[in-house]
Design an enzyme around this catalytic site. Sequence first.
Site, PDB file in Angstrom:
ATOM      1  N   TYR A 149     -16.583  13.240  19.804  1.00 59.99           N
ATOM      2  CA  TYR A 149     -15.187  12.866  19.262  1.00 59.99           C
ATOM      3  C   TYR A 149     -15.124  12.152  17.876  1.00 59.99           C
ATOM      4  O   TYR A 149     -14.025  12.505  17.359  1.00 59.99           O
ATOM      5  CB  TYR A 149     -14.740  11.779  20.337  1.00 59.99           C
ATOM      6  CG  TYR A 149     -13.567  12.705  21.338  1.00 59.99           C
ATOM      7  CD1 TYR A 149     -14.091  13.769  22.122  1.00 59.99           C
ATOM      8  CD2 TYR A 149     -12.370  12.314  21.273  1.00 59.99           C
ATOM      9  CE1 TYR A 149     -13.371  14.310  22.899  1.00 59.99           C
ATOM     10  CE2 TYR A 149     -11.300  12.940  22.123  1.00 59.99           C
ATOM     11  CZ  TYR A 149     -11.956  14.007  22.875  1.00 59.99           C
ATOM     12  OH  TYR A 149     -10.963  14.479  23.592  1.00 59.99           O
ATOM     13  N   GLU A 185       0.905  -1.215   0.163  1.00 56.61           N
ATOM     14  CA  GLU A 185       0.160   0.247  -0.038  1.00 56.61           C
ATOM     15  C   GLU A 185       0.831   1.235   0.063  1.00 56.61           C
ATOM     16  O   GLU A 185       0.401   2.218   0.383  1.00 56.61           O
ATOM     17  CB  GLU A 185      -0.941   0.086   1.240  1.00 56.61           C
ATOM     18  CG  GLU A 185      -1.817  -1.293   1.357  1.00 56.61           C
ATOM     19  CD  GLU A 185      -2.984  -1.213   0.242  1.00 56.61           C
ATOM     20  OE1 GLU A 185      -3.021  -0.627  -0.863  1.00 56.61           O
ATOM     21  OE2 GLU A 185      -3.903  -2.292   0.467  1.00 56.61           O
TER      22      GLU A 185
HETATM   23  P1  13P Z   1       0.968  -5.200   3.301  1.00 56.37           P
HETATM   24  O1  13P Z   1       1.292  -6.544   3.987  1.00 56.37           O
HETATM   25  O2  13P Z   1       1.566  -5.342   1.953  1.00 56.37           O
HETATM   26  O3  13P Z   1       1.213  -3.859   4.092  1.00 56.37           O
HETATM   27  O4  13P Z   1      -0.667  -5.379   3.235  1.00 56.37           O
HETATM   28  C1  13P Z   1      -1.404  -5.535   4.094  1.00 56.37           C
HETATM   29  C2  13P Z   1      -2.487  -4.689   3.781  1.00 56.37           C
HETATM   30  O5  13P Z   1      -3.358  -4.017   4.918  1.00 56.37           O
HETATM   31  C3  13P Z   1      -3.083  -4.348   2.453  1.00 56.37           C
HETATM   32  O6  13P Z   1      -4.223  -3.539   2.549  1.00 56.37           O
END
Ligand code: 13P
Length: 211
Positions: free
Chosen positions: A120, A74
């Site tokens: 909040y 990501e």
């Molecule tokens: P990564 O292990 O590549 O960080 O991906 C995990 C995730 O949350 C994908 O949306």
Amino acid sequence: MTENLLREEIAELGKSLYDRGLAHGSAGNISVKLADGNWLLTPTNSCLGRLDPAKISKLDGNGKLINGDPPSKEAFLHLAMYQERAKSTAVVHLHSLHAVAVSCLAEIDAGDVFPPITAYAIMQVGKLALVPYYPPGDQSLADAVRKLAGKHHAVLLANHGPVVAGTSLTAAVNAIEELEQTAQLMLLLQGRPTRFLTAGQVAELNQRFPS
Ligand code: 13P
């Protein structure tokens, strides 16, 4: 804060989220921007509960790996948030249970997912925008987040989970915890007559606590 302290803070807060069930398996990722424009990001397929600070990925302003383990898939999405939000220095993405459940609901307002339940939620999450579904790590997902990031520091990826940017890692973690809590409240209250905050009360909060 020095780079080493930030690495430790990522690992510490990652473990805290994991220990409280807000992250599981290898889901979720955390990044922090450094003063020189480079940034730190949790490695792909790592467990937020068991991060090694020394192995956290370091990337340049274009997302190119400088050192550490291969970065989260990501990375594009985190970069899009930073590029659209100059004051943000941290981004957290989770697959936390109740926020993911809300991200799968058929009838939600894509421009403002949560009804005004608590003060909040208004102060820390603001108007939560829904991002259309794209597969994890897809460039189209980052492009869709980029379109919303200028106006929203918190977005919800459809059938996936929340992404929150903050002016510090603590601020981003606090806000994503508030988001998860608000999602749980929304689900708890579904089908019950509810007294939501009025438009006037929301406007007053936004005036008193500008984001
Ligand atoms: P990564 O292990 O590549 O960080 O991906 C995990 C995730 O949350 C994908 O949306």
